[in-house]
Design a protein around this motif. Structure first.
Motif, PDB file in Angstrom:
ATOM      1  N   ARG A  16       0.811  -1.220   0.000  1.00 46.84           N
ATOM      2  CA  ARG A  16       0.000   0.000   0.000  1.00 46.84           C
ATOM      3  C   ARG A  16       0.847   1.273   0.000  1.00 46.84           C
ATOM      4  NH1 ARG A  16      -5.153  -1.502   1.342  1.00 46.84           N
ATOM      5  NH2 ARG A  16      -5.682   0.422   0.272  1.00 46.84           N
ATOM      6  N   ASP A  40      -1.814  -1.943  18.332  1.00 48.25           N
ATOM      7  CA  ASP A  40      -3.263  -2.163  18.350  1.00 48.25           C
ATOM      8  C   ASP A  40      -3.609  -3.389  19.201  1.00 48.25           C
ATOM      9  OD1 ASP A  40      -5.993  -1.783  17.533  1.00 48.25           O
ATOM     10  OD2 ASP A  40      -5.735  -3.407  16.107  1.00 48.25           O
ATOM     11  N   PRO A  55      -8.360   1.560   9.167  1.00 48.42           N
ATOM     12  CA  PRO A  55      -8.940   0.207   9.146  1.00 48.42           C
ATOM     13  C   PRO A  55      -8.535  -0.620   7.935  1.00 48.42           C
ATOM     14  CG  PRO A  55     -10.626   1.871   8.697  1.00 48.42           C
ATOM     15  CD  PRO A  55      -9.388   2.616   9.092  1.00 48.42           C
ATOM     16  N   ASP A  56      -8.054   0.026   6.878  1.00 52.10           N
ATOM     17  CA  ASP A  56      -7.524  -0.725   5.726  1.00 52.10           C
ATOM     18  C   ASP A  56      -6.141  -1.299   6.028  1.00 52.10           C
ATOM     19  OD1 ASP A  56      -9.645  -0.213   4.078  1.00 52.10           O
ATOM     20  OD2 ASP A  56      -8.623   1.292   2.858  1.00 52.10           O
ATOM     21  N   CYS A 107      -8.591  -3.376  13.408  1.00 47.38           N
ATOM     22  CA  CYS A 107      -9.205  -2.084  13.721  1.00 47.38           C
ATOM     23  C   CYS A 107     -10.616  -2.001  13.133  1.00 47.38           C
ATOM     24  CB  CYS A 107      -8.392  -0.960  13.097  1.00 47.38           C
ATOM     25  SG  CYS A 107      -7.276  -0.147  14.230  1.00 47.38           S
ATOM     26  N   PRO A 148     -13.731  -0.016  11.422  1.00 47.40           N
ATOM     27  CA  PRO A 148     -13.963   1.201  10.630  1.00 47.40           C
ATOM     28  C   PRO A 148     -14.727   2.207  11.498  1.00 47.40           C
ATOM     29  CG  PRO A 148     -15.280  -0.651   9.780  1.00 47.40           C
ATOM     30  CD  PRO A 148     -14.472  -1.185  10.916  1.00 47.40           C
ATOM     31  N   MET A 155     -10.019  -8.674   7.037  1.00 47.61           N
ATOM     32  CA  MET A 155      -9.779  -7.453   6.268  1.00 47.61           C
ATOM     33  C   MET A 155     -10.711  -7.391   5.056  1.00 47.61           C
ATOM     34  SD  MET A 155      -5.617  -7.116   6.581  1.00 47.61           S
ATOM     35  CE  MET A 155      -5.483  -5.350   6.315  1.00 47.61           C
ATOM     36  N   LYS A 203     -14.056  -5.850   5.697  1.00 44.40           N
ATOM     37  CA  LYS A 203     -14.031  -4.378   5.710  1.00 44.40           C
ATOM     38  C   LYS A 203     -13.995  -3.784   4.306  1.00 44.40           C
ATOM     39  CE  LYS A 203     -10.591  -4.256   8.945  1.00 44.40           C
ATOM     40  NZ  LYS A 203      -9.630  -3.621   9.877  1.00 44.40           N
ATOM     41  N   ARG A 204     -13.521  -4.546   3.324  1.00 42.84           N
ATOM     42  CA  ARG A 204     -13.422  -4.035   1.947  1.00 42.84           C
ATOM     43  C   ARG A 204     -14.698  -4.268   1.137  1.00 42.84           C
ATOM     44  NH1 ARG A 204      -8.092  -3.064   0.950  1.00 42.84           N
ATOM     45  NH2 ARG A 204      -8.916  -1.606  -0.604  1.00 42.84           N
ATOM     46  N   LEU A 234     -18.896  -1.793  10.700  1.00 45.96           N
ATOM     47  CA  LEU A 234     -18.821  -3.140  11.265  1.00 45.96           C
ATOM     48  C   LEU A 234     -18.411  -3.052  12.726  1.00 45.96           C
ATOM     49  CD1 LEU A 234     -17.086  -5.171   8.431  1.00 45.96           C
ATOM     50  CD2 LEU A 234     -19.482  -4.555   8.735  1.00 45.96           C
TER      51      LEU A 234
END
Lengths: 155, 155, 155, 155, 155, 155
Positions: free
Chosen positions: A67, A125, B69-70, B75, B77, D63, D66-67, D80
């Protein structure tokens, strides 16, 4: 010398690298998350399953490396050819090292630093309910190979 | 105590926060990028336009907070309601502070730390041609407000 | 044999492919969404406009192929040179096929499978108000070409 | 009945849910990756460290949940509040289950299905060098709670 | 002639470019945000610090160029080798120009147009509290170089 | 008046909206892509299947609305509750309108403008092989409802 990412008028830009050679390049970066003794015990699995804790940080770091151009505004998108994250638990810290490889026109120092940073944030975290005072420190490039400026390692 | 993000069998999970209250919460985190004297001169605009350098890092940090969160696997969102980044140049470092606000079910410590880390990485990206040895250090939460555990500040 | 994505100590890593050749590679994957008879009628446009339903899934699949390295932790980012999605409605299912092409150092099987999966999820999203029981099934690679291991097709 | 995501003229749209109540909602989805006997041995750690294999898929699934709104064109972005992935190795498959929670205006069936699909794709990615023929199958919603339509479970 | 992105049956696809040459390519696009006189004064720093306003749009444009394949469904992911954004304030508008470079198999017109559009949207976001009526206009490719079809500039 | 996104020292920030009410809000934006007569014929399906062309732009616009906070640096992440895109082909242009709804603390003008812009860019991408001179123009907010400043429409 100048900040290469800022042009003569002061404007940020993504530097043109079309003239640079496509060569094999690597970078290694390291960093450390300082944590409380109770966290060390938990990460070592004393009394509870340590489970996925380090794996989660390792995978977050690998994904974070990919990323990098989304996060760092002036970084070039790069074809990463390998990413390796090493995490180890010492007496007062989680030590993180990332090695990134590419065959492309620019170095991968930022990808290695981003991998370390995202892995370190993920460690925080996971431990923050137990240790609010954890600190990320000493995130830095250790060495690089390839590219026009050649090999370099921190003295 | 336990690592809350790891269940009793050791498996990573995103902790269920549905029972937590929606309340106003803030977090402030800080960090520092140690740089060479030549970089300090450039960032202060001595002899060249300092231009967008600090603005680039500030904006990267704000955008980084939104990507938390990504990046951090476990984590939640969150609906961020405000993000502020402060960067200042001292004699040997760029000091970074991030303040993040939300009105939601979990705290925003990770968003503040991510904002600081991404801003710090962006500073390194811009100075790395001049100073390969820059180091990110002391990235940590300074204080938080709101939520069930209430206000906290680093002692 | 071993799981190549896991090193000798058990740690996940993105395997180094710098030594692999840049060659033309393709992969084709297929899958199927089993749906109720009423859904088949709607997708065939009986009594109502079928409209964008299949186009939405097709485009989601193409975009999903591009997101593969964001989703699959140990996948390499790749320069995709072509993606084609075929959807057809049979008597009890939506059949999906994806063909992905690249000229790069690794194969595109995962991109083809991701394209099929995202298209299939999109079909379910569109029909779920009518048919809660839809099922995605038989998502698999059918054939690949190129690369060191050469051409392969499912027997 | 109609496909709610397609309007009367056939155009795709993100359905307006402003009038729906904010309530606690859950969804559970399951799926399965059929693999060769050699893969089962490797995932059980027979003769080699099983290491991060299942953890990598578990984290990818979390993950991935979340996407969901980035991948599925007409899905609403949702807050979420919890995601849990369970993976288990049987004699011929990796079984995957995902439970997703929210307190929002729409259900989380798509998030649960996406979590299962991304975890399944990640399993395939890790085993594909050993078993080219792995298949994702039976990805489906098992039950949901909350919302106007109330609780539902597959019969 | 035909819409190349739509096949003979009308289905959208990402066109196969594997047979195209990897060559140096550039594209330049421009656009304009029409704003009220009061905005012009603020952007010129009359009476208040103009601060990061143009820098924010410039950086958003550069980052937007990198997100092009995530946004435009049928665009190929490309290795961008340089992105430059120029913003200037005239008497009634903010003029935006973007120059994008690559060494790859397809042109970068879409990346240049996306950079201009995202920078323009960012300008609107910053001025919208002062001027609700701002308009983005004349977003278009000005010239391109490289590739099989060769150099082109708007007449 | 001031640019609200820039603080008194000139630094960009994401404005704190925690004190704003959560209310139903809508925004409608429009824009236009000017194209050559040959493109109009193709989009109307004269002599060839028009196929997915407008659907692709419509879906790109809907997905673009969801990406707004990723693209526009100082935009708040918002819970979108509905997005509708209308595209129509006139004698010399593709007309685009987007309506976005939320129930949140800030307006959705930027989401509506981003939806229009991404749909417009997608139209250009599809027609650019036939018409290099296409232009995006007149992208602007038409009306908004809700929030403290109340309803507004362009005069």
């Amino acid at each position: 010398s100048r900040l290469t990412h800022i042009d003569e008028a002061g404007a940020a830009r993504m530097v043109d690298v079309s003239a640079k050679d496509v060569t094999a390049r690597t970078a290694r970066a390291t960093g450390r998350v300082l944590v409380a003794p109770r966290v060390i015990e938990l990460l070592r699995g004393e009394g509870v399953p340590k489970g996925d804790a380090l794996a989660t940080a390792r995978i977050a770091g690998i994904m974070g490396a990919k990323r990098t151009p989304d996060l760092i505004p002036l970084c070039h998108p790069l074809a990463l050819s390998g990413v390796k994250l090493d995490l180890s638990v010492t007496d007062d810290a989680v030590e993180i090292a990332a090695t990134v490889r590419t065959t492309d026109r620019t170095g991968v120092e930022m990808e290695a630093l981003t991998a370390v940073s995202v892995a370190a944030l993920t460690v925080i975290d996971m431990v923050k309910a137990v240790d609010k005072e954890a600190v990320i420190t000493d995130v830095r490039v250790e060495e690089k190979t390839g590219g026009k400026s050649g090999d370099w390692s921190r003295s």
